[in-house]
Motif scaffolding. Structure first.
Motif, PDB file in Angstrom:
ATOM      1  N   TYR A  32       0.965  -1.218   0.058  1.00 30.69           N
ATOM      2  CA  TYR A  32      -0.069   0.055  -0.546  1.00 30.69           C
ATOM      3  C   TYR A  32       0.430   1.048   0.288  1.00 30.69           C
ATOM      4  N   ALA A  33       1.692   1.050   1.334  1.00 26.73           N
ATOM      5  CA  ALA A  33       2.606   2.497   1.375  1.00 26.73           C
ATOM      6  C   ALA A  33       3.376   2.369  -0.380  1.00 26.73           C
ATOM      7  N   VAL A  34       4.033   1.553  -0.523  1.00 27.55           N
ATOM      8  CA  VAL A  34       4.446   1.286  -2.942  1.00 27.55           C
ATOM      9  C   VAL A  34       3.060   2.254  -3.357  1.00 27.55           C
ATOM     10  N   VAL A  35       2.258   1.618  -3.933  1.00 29.38           N
ATOM     11  CA  VAL A  35       1.331   2.386  -4.792  1.00 29.38           C
ATOM     12  C   VAL A  35       1.187   3.624  -4.073  1.00 29.38           C
ATOM     13  N   ARG A  36       1.321   4.378  -2.892  1.00 35.33           N
ATOM     14  CA  ARG A  36       0.716   5.976  -2.494  1.00 35.33           C
ATOM     15  C   ARG A  36       1.878   6.430  -3.104  1.00 35.33           C
ATOM     16  N   GLU A  37       3.210   6.036  -3.064  1.00 33.50           N
ATOM     17  CA  GLU A  37       4.940   6.746  -3.353  1.00 33.50           C
ATOM     18  C   GLU A  37       4.466   6.974  -4.861  1.00 33.50           C
ATOM     19  N   ILE A  38       3.373   6.065  -5.694  1.00 30.67           N
ATOM     20  CA  ILE A  38       4.016   6.043  -6.827  1.00 30.67           C
ATOM     21  C   ILE A  38       3.224   6.822  -7.498  1.00 30.67           C
ATOM     22  N   ALA A  39       1.787   6.819  -6.988  1.00 30.05           N
ATOM     23  CA  ALA A  39       0.820   8.078  -7.461  1.00 30.05           C
ATOM     24  C   ALA A  39       0.776   8.895  -7.099  1.00 30.05           C
ATOM     25  N   GLY A  76      -8.447  -4.993  -1.818  1.00 28.81           N
ATOM     26  CA  GLY A  76      -8.599  -4.664  -3.420  1.00 28.81           C
ATOM     27  C   GLY A  76      -9.190  -3.365  -3.340  1.00 28.81           C
ATOM     28  N   ARG A  77      -9.682  -2.393  -2.744  1.00 32.18           N
ATOM     29  CA  ARG A  77     -10.350  -1.493  -2.506  1.00 32.18           C
ATOM     30  C   ARG A  77      -9.439  -0.452  -1.379  1.00 32.18           C
ATOM     31  N   LEU A  78      -8.917  -1.069  -0.225  1.00 35.37           N
ATOM     32  CA  LEU A  78      -7.644  -0.529  -0.158  1.00 35.37           C
ATOM     33  C   LEU A  78      -6.645   0.528  -1.088  1.00 35.37           C
ATOM     34  N   LEU A  79      -6.786  -0.166  -1.739  1.00 35.54           N
ATOM     35  CA  LEU A  79      -5.243   0.517  -3.470  1.00 35.54           C
ATOM     36  C   LEU A  79      -6.039   0.886  -3.468  1.00 35.54           C
ATOM     37  N   THR A  80      -6.924   1.478  -3.614  1.00 37.38           N
ATOM     38  CA  THR A  80      -8.304   2.710  -4.381  1.00 37.38           C
ATOM     39  C   THR A  80      -7.582   3.977  -3.239  1.00 37.38           C
ATOM     40  N   VAL A  81      -7.816   3.090  -2.110  1.00 36.06           N
ATOM     41  CA  VAL A  81      -7.347   4.919  -1.070  1.00 36.06           C
ATOM     42  C   VAL A  81      -6.242   4.623  -1.185  1.00 36.06           C
ATOM     43  N   GLN A  82      -5.177   4.585  -1.198  1.00 32.50           N
ATOM     44  CA  GLN A  82      -3.660   4.640  -1.653  1.00 32.50           C
ATOM     45  C   GLN A  82      -3.202   5.466  -2.707  1.00 32.50           C
ATOM     46  N   LEU A  83      -4.370   5.234  -3.884  1.00 37.36           N
ATOM     47  CA  LEU A  83      -4.195   5.851  -4.902  1.00 37.36           C
ATOM     48  C   LEU A  83      -4.564   7.466  -4.951  1.00 37.36           C
ATOM     49  N   ARG A  84      -6.212   7.233  -4.845  1.00 35.19           N
ATOM     50  CA  ARG A  84      -6.406   8.627  -3.973  1.00 35.19           C
ATOM     51  C   ARG A  84      -6.058   9.835  -3.063  1.00 35.19           C
ATOM     52  N   LEU A  85      -5.150   9.047  -2.608  1.00 34.44           N
ATOM     53  CA  LEU A  85      -4.596   9.418  -0.714  1.00 34.44           C
ATOM     54  C   LEU A  85      -3.210  10.519  -1.618  1.00 34.44           C
ATOM     55  N   GLY A  86      -2.378   9.569  -2.893  1.00 36.38           N
ATOM     56  CA  GLY A  86      -1.387   9.494  -3.461  1.00 36.38           C
ATOM     57  C   GLY A  86      -1.941  11.513  -4.531  1.00 36.38           C
TER      58      GLY A  86
END
Length: 412
Positions: free
Chosen positions: A87-94, A252-262
Motif C-alpha cells: 500500500y505504501a509503495v502504490v501511494r508513493e508511486i501514485a 483491493g479497495r484499499l489500493l484505490t484509497v492509496q491511489l487517491r491519497l497519493g
C-alpha cells in the motif's frame, strides 16, 4: 509478452543490494527503492503523460526496481513484502504518477488474487511462475454487463466475450478477468495468457485521465482455459462466499484509497514547491503569503491527513482480518469492509478537493501546460468516474442505521 526494453535514457532505480534473506530484504529497503523509482518517474511525468504512449518503459522501470514481485514469497523469487508495504509503495508511486500507481496497484491485486482464490497447489505454482518471470498482471474482476462467458469444453473450458475498462492489459504478461459459467451463471475469476491467438487486447480506453494505466478491452473468442486457471468463485452470496475469501474486496479497495491519497499528496507537494519558489524568496524581508492561501493550504493538509489516518485504521483492520483466516466471521468482515468504505470516501474527498483547489492557489500560472498540473485533476476525476464514492457512502449509512452487511464489491 516478455520484459520490454527501456525506451528512455533514465537510469534504472536500484534493486536489491544483496541476495535477500529468508524473510526478504525488509520494508525499509522497499520504501527506499520506491522513493528512487518515484523520483525517476517524476522527472518526466508531464512529458510522458502528454505523450500518452503505452507504458512499456514505465513497466520496465518497475520491473528493474524489483517492484513487480514485491508481494510474492521469497521462496518463489519474490520480495516477501506484506500488504502494508505494498500500500505504501502504490501511494508513493501514485504521488509521482497516478496512472502508473493504478497500473501497479492493479497488478498487485490481480497477481495476489490469483494465488489467494486458487487452490494451494495451483496458487503456489502461479505465484512461482509470476515471480520468476517478473510478470505484469492486468485485467479486472469487477462486475460488468455483458459478462465474459465460460463454457465447458472437453477437460477444460473456453472463454467468449468482451471485458472493457481493464487496467494494465496493454502491457500485461498475464490477464485475470471475471466470467460467468454458462451452465450455472456463477461468477468466477479466470486467468488467461494474452499471447493466445483467440485473445485480442484493444487499446480503446481513450480517457482524458489515467492515460498511462495501460487500460483497454479484452476480447475473447474461444480462448482455452484449463481447469486450474479457473481460480474460484466471485459470488456475492454469503452462503457461497466465505468471509475469508470475501477479503479480496477490502484488500483491493484499499489500493484505490492509496491511489487517491497519493494523488492528493502529489499535487499538494508540487504546488507547494512551486508556491515557495514564487512567494517566499525571503521570509524575513519579503511580504507574507496571502492569508487566504495559507488557510487553503491548511484546510487541504488537514483534509488529506485526516483521510490518511482513516486509511491507516482501515489497513490495520484488514491486516487483522487476513490474519484471522478461516476464523473470520461475516460480522467481522462487514465491520472492516465498512471501515474501508469510509476510507474510500475520505480519500475521494481529499483527492477531489486537493486537485481542484490547489490550482487556485497558483492562479493563472497553474494553466501552464509546461507544469502539467491539470493531470492531477484529470487523473483523480477519471478514477472517481470508474469507482464513484456514492455507493460506498450508502453502504456506510446502511450499516450505521441497520447493521446491514455491505455488498461484495471489487475494484475496477
Amino acid at each position: 509478452m516478455g520484459a520490454a526494453p527501456a525506451l528512455s535514457g533514465h537510469a534504472a532505480p536500484s534493486g536489491p543490494a544483496a541476495p535477500p534473506g529468508p524473510a526478504g530484504p525488509g520494508r525499509a529497503h522497499w520504501l527506499r527503492v520506491t522513493r528512487e523509482t518515484a523520483d525517476d518517474l517524476a522527472t518526466d511525468a508531464v512529458a510522458r503523460e502528454q505523450a500518452g504512449k503505452v507504458p512499456f518503459d514505465e513497466v520496465s522501470r518497475l520491473r528493474e526496481a524489483g517492484l513487480l514481485g514485491l508481494l510474492a514469497p521469497v521462496s518463489s523469487g519474490g520480495g516477501g513484502a506484506d500488504w502494508a508495504t505494498a500500500y505504501a509503495v502504490v501511494r508513493e508511486i501514485a504521488a509521482a504518477d497516478a496512472a502508473i500507481g493504478q497500473l501497479l496497484g492493479s497488478h498487485y491485486f490481480l497477481s495476489w488474487s490469483a494465488g489467494f482464490l486458487a487452490g494451494p497447489v495451483a496458487g503456489a505454482r502461479t505465484e512461482q511462475w509470476s515471480a520468476a518471470g517478473q510478470w505484469c498482471w492486468g485485467g479486472g474482476l469487477a462486475r460488468q454487463e455483458a459478462p465474459l462467458v465460460l463454457t465447458r469444453s472437453g477437460h477444460g473450458h473456453v472463454l467468449h466475450g468482451r471485458q472493457s475498462y481493464a487496467a494494465g492489459v496493454l502491457v500485461a504478461d498475464r490477464v485475470a478477468v471475471r466470467a460467468v459459467r454458462a451452465d450455472t451463471g456463477e461468477p468466477v475469476a479466470v486467468t488467461v495468457d494474452p499471447a493466445h491467438p483467440g485473445l485480442a487486447v484493444v487499446g480503446d480506453a481513450d480517457a482524458f485521465g489515467q492515460r498511462l494505466a495501460g487500460g483497454g478491452s479484452v476480447e475473447c473468442d474461444g480462448v482455452p482455459v484449463a481447469a486450474d486457471e479457473v481460480l474460484g468463485s466471485l459470488s456475492a452470496d454469503e452462503a457461497v462466499l466465505s468471509p475469508r475469501t470475501a477479503l479480496v474486496s477490502p484488500v483491493g479497495r484499499l489500493l484505490t484509497v492509496q491511489l487517491r491519497l497519493g494523488v492528493a499528496e502529489g499535487v499538494l507537494a508540487e504546488v507547494r514547491e512551486y508556491s515557495r519558489g514564487i512567494s517566499v524568496p525571503d521570509r524575513a524581508a519579503g511580504p507574507a503569503i496571502d492569508p487566504q492561501a495559507l488557510s487553503a493550504y491548511g484546510e487541504l493538509t488537514v483534509l488529506t491527513r485526516s483521510a490518511s489516518a482513516l486509511a491507516d485504521q482501515a489497513r490495520e483492520a484488514v491486516r487483522r482480518g487476513v490474519r484471522r483466516g478461516e476464523d473470520l466471521t461475516y460480522d467481522e468482515y462487514a465491520e472492516l469492509s465498512v471501515l474501508v468504505a469510509m476510507a474510500e470516501a475520505a480519500a475521494a474527498g481529499a483527492a477531489r478537493e486537493s486537485t481542484a483547489r490547489a490550482l487556485d492557489l497558483l492562479g493563472a500560472r497553474a494553466a501552464s501546460s509546461r507544469l502539467g498540473l491539470d493531470r492531477f485533476w484529470r487523473n483523480a476525476r477519471t478514477q472517481s468516474l470508474h469507482e464513484p464514492v456514492g455507493p460506498r457512502l450508502r453502504d456506510v449509512g446502511d450499516y450505521f442505521l441497520s447493521g446491514a452487511h455491505p455488498p461484495f464489491v471489487l475494484p475496477t
